[in-house]
Design an enzyme around this catalytic site. Structure first.
Site, short mmCIF file in Angstrom:
data_model
loop_
_atom_site.label_atom_id
_atom_site.label_comp_id
_atom_site.label_asym_id
_atom_site.label_seq_id
_atom_site.Cartn_x
_atom_site.Cartn_y
_atom_site.Cartn_z
N ASN A 6 -43.08 72.55 -0.24
CA ASN A 6 -42.46 73.13 0.31
C ASN A 6 -42.17 72.55 1.79
OD1 ASN A 6 -40.49 73.27 1.38
ND2 ASN A 6 -39.56 75.50 1.56
N TRP A 7 -42.74 71.36 2.95
CA TRP A 7 -43.91 70.83 3.68
C TRP A 7 -42.19 71.62 4.49
CZ3 TRP A 7 -44.38 65.23 3.55
CH2 TRP A 7 -45.05 64.33 2.41
N LYS A 8 -41.57 72.22 4.51
CA LYS A 8 -40.02 72.77 5.25
C LYS A 8 -40.32 71.50 6.65
CE LYS A 8 -42.49 77.50 4.02
NZ LYS A 8 -41.56 78.64 4.08
N HIS A 91 -33.10 78.51 -0.89
CA HIS A 91 -34.38 79.11 0.21
C HIS A 91 -34.48 80.11 0.96
CE1 HIS A 91 -37.89 79.42 1.70
NE2 HIS A 91 -38.57 78.81 0.89
N GLU A 161 -39.48 84.14 -5.50
CA GLU A 161 -40.20 84.10 -4.00
C GLU A 161 -39.26 85.13 -3.15
OE1 GLU A 161 -41.58 79.96 -2.66
OE2 GLU A 161 -39.14 80.26 -1.34
N GLY A 167 -45.04 83.23 3.73
CA GLY A 167 -45.17 82.86 5.21
C GLY A 167 -46.63 83.78 5.48
N SER A 209 -47.02 82.18 -0.13
CA SER A 209 -49.00 82.48 0.06
C SER A 209 -49.28 82.33 -0.88
CB SER A 209 -48.63 84.24 0.57
OG SER A 209 -48.50 84.18 1.70
N GLY A 230 -45.77 76.88 0.40
CA GLY A 230 -45.00 76.45 1.21
C GLY A 230 -46.11 75.99 3.07
C1 PEP Z 1 -41.76 78.80 0.98
O1 PEP Z 1 -41.24 79.80 2.23
O2 PEP Z 1 -41.42 78.47 0.34
C2 PEP Z 1 -43.44 79.08 1.16
C3 PEP Z 1 -43.76 79.93 -0.24
O3 PEP Z 1 -44.45 79.41 1.69
P1 PEP Z 1 -45.70 80.11 2.42
O4 PEP Z 1 -46.42 79.20 0.92
O5 PEP Z 1 -46.29 79.48 3.43
O6 PEP Z 1 -45.85 81.43 2.19
#
Ligand code: PEP
Length: 247
Positions: A6-8, A91, A161, A167, A209, A230
């Site tokens: 997920n590149w956001k 999401h 999630e 994050g 994370s 992410g």
């Molecule tokens: C996300 O928001 O889908 C995610 C898993 O982010 P991160 O890996 O940065 O926690």
């Protein structure tokens, strides 16, 4: 394992986007590891058409609109026409902007109708001692699964999630034993909608994370079918290490 990057909105240049794709393509050599890149929508038009590689592309969202007079909307049909085969839906960062379970459910139906596999994000904000968060999860799954046919339910990917784990760092992510429990719980809920052995066909992935340092432990013996990283998906060294750790 299904790994959905997920590149956001982290990737802000087409040059960087192309570098990440090239690196993912070099990694996508194992038949048992499916890599899906959820790039921001403008990059999908650049990257997905004509894609014949083992890497697939996902949208990070899609519209409830089916087209017509809907300025700025990106429909499932439009994405499908580009060669996009997955979509992350519901999401928590979109739910925080007001997306309800009903809206997520509508988007899931548009995705399936256009041959796009929905990756539905579910997860609690926090863990209360009365375990009310389990009810939240059940309701999120019910809203999406209720209107679907058995076949569509089995095609849908569930991304667990927990918002409290997103994050952060590997040290603050879910533990392998808590993840095992949650996978069991989610499969039990799915069993209410998919009788018999079909329930094992639904892929459940985890996001929150995931980093190279915790990926292997989270993948071993927890019953997870993949990950949705992410921040660690937009650094090619970290992403490479993460994929290698789980396959
Ligand atoms: C996300 O928001 O889908 C995610 C898993 O982010 P991160 O890996 O940065 O926690």
């Amino acid at each position: 394992m299904l790994i959905v990057a997920n590149w956001k909105a982290y990737v802000q240049s087409p040059v960087k986007a192309k570098q990440l794709v090239a690196s993912a393509k070099r990694l996508a050599t194992h038949a048992d590891t499916e890599i899906v890149l959820a790039a921001p929508a403008p990059y999908l038009g650049l990257l997905a058409p004509g894609n014949r590689s083992r890497v697939a592309f996902a949208a990070q969202d899609l519209s409830v609109s089916t087209g017509g007079a809907a300025t700025g909307e990106i429909t499932a049909a439009l994405l499908s026409g580009l060669g996009v085969t997955y979509a992350i839906l519901g999401h928590s960062e979109r739910r925080a902007l007001g997306e309800t379970d009903e809206i997520v459910s509508e988007k899931v139906r548009h995705a399936l109708a256009n041959k796009i596999t929905p990756i539905v994000c579910v997860g609690e904000k926090e863990r209360d001692i009365d375990a009310k968060y389990l009810t939240t999860l059940r309701a999120q799954i019910a809203a999406v699964f209720s209107p679907l046919s058995q076949k569509e339910r089995m095609q849908t990917v569930i991304a667990y999630e927990p918002i409290w784990a997103i994050g952060k760092t590997a040290a603050e992510a879910i533990t392998p034993s808590d993840l095992s429990e949650m996978i069991l719980y989610i499969r039990k809920v799915l069993g209410d909608y998919i009788p018999g052995k079909g329930v094992s066909k639904v892929r459940i992935i985890y996001g929150g994370s995931v980093e190279p340092s915790n990926a292997r432990a989270l993948a071993s013996g927890t019953g997870i079918d993949g990950f949705l990283p992410g921040h660690s998906s937009v650094d090619s060294d970290m992403f490479t290490a993460l994929v290698k750790a789980v396959r």
